[in-house]
Design a protein around this motif. Structure first.
Motif, PDB file in Angstrom:
ATOM      1  N   ALA A 161     -28.696  10.169 -71.271  1.00 51.32           N
ATOM      2  CA  ALA A 161     -28.601   9.443 -70.007  1.00 51.32           C
ATOM      3  C   ALA A 161     -27.186   9.418 -69.452  1.00 51.32           C
ATOM      4  O   ALA A 161     -26.964   8.930 -68.336  1.00 51.32           O
ATOM      5  CB  ALA A 161     -29.105   8.007 -70.196  1.00 51.32           C
ATOM      6  N   GLY A 162     -26.215   9.917 -70.216  1.00 50.24           N
ATOM      7  CA  GLY A 162     -24.848   9.973 -69.743  1.00 50.24           C
ATOM      8  C   GLY A 162     -24.104   8.660 -69.804  1.00 50.24           C
ATOM      9  O   GLY A 162     -23.216   8.395 -68.984  1.00 50.24           O
ATOM     10  N   ILE A 163     -24.440   7.819 -70.796  1.00 53.70           N
ATOM     11  CA  ILE A 163     -23.747   6.546 -70.975  1.00 53.70           C
ATOM     12  C   ILE A 163     -23.222   6.437 -72.401  1.00 53.70           C
ATOM     13  O   ILE A 163     -23.663   7.159 -73.290  1.00 53.70           O
ATOM     14  CB  ILE A 163     -24.668   5.341 -70.665  1.00 53.70           C
ATOM     15  N   ASP A 164     -22.263   5.537 -72.603  1.00 53.94           N
ATOM     16  CA  ASP A 164     -21.700   5.330 -73.931  1.00 53.94           C
ATOM     17  C   ASP A 164     -22.725   4.662 -74.847  1.00 53.94           C
ATOM     18  O   ASP A 164     -23.570   3.879 -74.387  1.00 53.94           O
ATOM     19  CB  ASP A 164     -20.447   4.455 -73.862  1.00 53.94           C
ATOM     20  N   GLY A 165     -22.604   4.944 -76.152  1.00 62.85           N
ATOM     21  CA  GLY A 165     -23.509   4.365 -77.127  1.00 62.85           C
ATOM     22  C   GLY A 165     -22.761   3.737 -78.288  1.00 62.85           C
ATOM     23  O   GLY A 165     -21.848   4.348 -78.850  1.00 62.85           O
ATOM     24  N   LEU A 166     -23.135   2.519 -78.641  1.00 66.97           N
ATOM     25  CA  LEU A 166     -22.560   1.793 -79.775  1.00 66.97           C
ATOM     26  C   LEU A 166     -23.642   1.637 -80.836  1.00 66.97           C
ATOM     27  O   LEU A 166     -24.704   1.069 -80.556  1.00 66.97           O
ATOM     28  CB  LEU A 166     -22.057   0.418 -79.334  1.00 66.97           C
ATOM     29  N   LEU A 167     -23.383   2.126 -82.048  1.00 66.69           N
ATOM     30  CA  LEU A 167     -24.379   2.057 -83.120  1.00 66.69           C
ATOM     31  C   LEU A 167     -24.198   0.800 -83.953  1.00 66.69           C
ATOM     32  O   LEU A 167     -23.090   0.515 -84.441  1.00 66.69           O
ATOM     33  CB  LEU A 167     -24.277   3.276 -84.037  1.00 66.69           C
ATOM     34  N   ILE A 168     -25.273   0.055 -84.144  1.00 69.19           N
ATOM     35  CA  ILE A 168     -25.287  -1.079 -85.062  1.00 69.19           C
ATOM     36  C   ILE A 168     -25.569  -0.526 -86.453  1.00 69.19           C
ATOM     37  O   ILE A 168     -26.680  -0.061 -86.730  1.00 69.19           O
ATOM     38  CB  ILE A 168     -26.338  -2.121 -84.646  1.00 69.19           C
ATOM     39  N   THR A 169     -24.578  -0.564 -87.331  1.00 67.44           N
ATOM     40  CA  THR A 169     -24.687   0.101 -88.628  1.00 67.44           C
ATOM     41  C   THR A 169     -25.452  -0.711 -89.667  1.00 67.44           C
ATOM     42  O   THR A 169     -25.799  -0.187 -90.728  1.00 67.44           O
ATOM     43  CB  THR A 169     -23.287   0.429 -89.173  1.00 67.44           C
ATOM     44  N   GLY A 170     -25.730  -1.975 -89.369  1.00 69.41           N
ATOM     45  CA  GLY A 170     -26.517  -2.791 -90.292  1.00 69.41           C
ATOM     46  C   GLY A 170     -28.003  -2.710 -90.029  1.00 69.41           C
ATOM     47  O   GLY A 170     -28.765  -3.515 -90.568  1.00 69.41           O
ATOM     48  N   GLY A 171     -28.436  -1.727 -89.220  1.00 65.85           N
ATOM     49  CA  GLY A 171     -29.844  -1.567 -88.890  1.00 65.85           C
ATOM     50  C   GLY A 171     -30.536  -0.549 -89.778  1.00 65.85           C
ATOM     51  O   GLY A 171     -30.344  -0.531 -90.997  1.00 65.85           O
ATOM     52  N   ILE A 172     -31.297   0.352 -89.185  1.00 64.29           N
ATOM     53  CA  ILE A 172     -32.134   1.240 -89.989  1.00 64.29           C
ATOM     54  C   ILE A 172     -31.329   2.270 -90.777  1.00 64.29           C
ATOM     55  O   ILE A 172     -31.855   2.862 -91.717  1.00 64.29           O
ATOM     56  CB  ILE A 172     -33.201   1.944 -89.135  1.00 64.29           C
TER      57      ILE A 172
END
Length: 294
Positions: free
Chosen positions: A243-254
């Motif tokens: 989609a052309g937007i920044d992404g922040l990963l939550i590392t305490g998830g899956i």
């Protein structure tokens, strides 16, 4: 290889963005209750004039998802907009967006729990049937009971594939954490159905349609001022990239186990490992955070 920055809260990032697209399960809540600090984080974002759109691969309509959030204590004053993959599926079945959906017959076999029936119940001309041999297509919203495995669904998937029934999947997620339990989702059933030769179309993240709708719900904020936050590389980060937007990963998830985050409150993620995984998947990740918080 560029290092992925680790943040302890959105307060470090808020000035860079005006809009936030937040995943629900694994980011905002665990299927049972909000994570500690999340309600306060959402209210702080909105108090600062940021717009918050919750985007979930939940296979149910927006009203049902909103009711469930309210039961958890997350009321409409915590967010500006809400969109679900179930709503996107309902819309595609009501007004087919392409020839594939338009060719679906009226009779559907629902694989999934009764609580997801809102995805199809009020659709004119759609008829629910109970046997594969009576169906024109399969509507897949996931497993009925959280204790079930893929093996439990092998017979019905094989029977539908043998009849060449097309499948509409209302949740592309493969797995989700329900509390501490890892549970398979509709996306895992769809993955297996494709292995069996089935023809599948999916609605939700990472597909572009839901992001276009989120941009509208956010009021036309420029894409470079929007941050997507999620816990899945395959759906949240891939969707943000596309989609052309920044992404922040939550590392305490899956991905917590492969990143070495047994306790999101105490363990730092293996950022080198994350960078390797992202590179192998061809993904760009703007940052990482163990748990969503301010």
């Amino acid at each position: 290889m560029t290092a992925i920055p680790l943040h302890t809260g959105l307060s470090h990032l808020a000035d860079r963005y005006d809009g936030f697209i937040l995943d629900l399960w694994g980011v905002v809540h665990d299927g049972i209750a909000p994570y500690p600090g999340v309600p306060e984080c959402l209210k702080t974002l909105r108090a600062q004039g940021k717009r918050v759109c919750l985007l979930s691969n939940a296979p149910r309509r927006v009203d049902a998802a909103a009711d469930r959030l309210t039961e958890m204590g997350l009321t409409p004053d915590h967010y500006d907009a809400l969109l679900t993959s179930g709503e996107a599926t309902h819309d595609a079945l009501r007004e087919p967006p392409d020839a594939w959906h338009a060719a679906l017959g009226p009779k559907l076999l629902h694989i999934g729990p009764d609580r997801d029936a809102g995805v199809y119940l009020d659709l004119p001309g759609r008829i629910k049937v109970d046997r594969p041999e009576d169906a024109d297509f399969v509507l897949n919203t996931g497993i009925v009971d959280f204790s079930e495995s893929l093996a439990d669904y092998e017979p019905i998937l094989a029977a539908c594939a043998a009849l060449n029934l097309p499948m509409v999947c209302a949740n592309p997620d493969l797995v989700v954490h329900v509390g501490p339990q890892l549970v398979i989702c509709a996306g895992e059933l769809a993955r297996r159905y494709e292995e069996l030769g089935g023809d599948v179309r999916q609605h939700g993240k990472p597909y572009p349609g839901v992001y276009a709708r989120c941009f509208d719900l956010l009021g036309g904020i420029a894409r470079q001022r929007i941050l997507a936050v999620g816990d899945s590389l395959r759906t949240d980060m891939a969707g943000a990239n596309a989609a052309g937007i920044d992404g922040l990963l939550i590392t305490g998830g899956i991905h917590r186990e492969e990143l070495g985050v047994a306790d999101p409150l105490a363990d730092l993620p293996d950022l080198d490992r994350l960078a390797d995984i992202a590179a192998q998947a061809g993904l760009t990740i703007s940052g990482a955070m163990n748990r969503l918080g301010w």
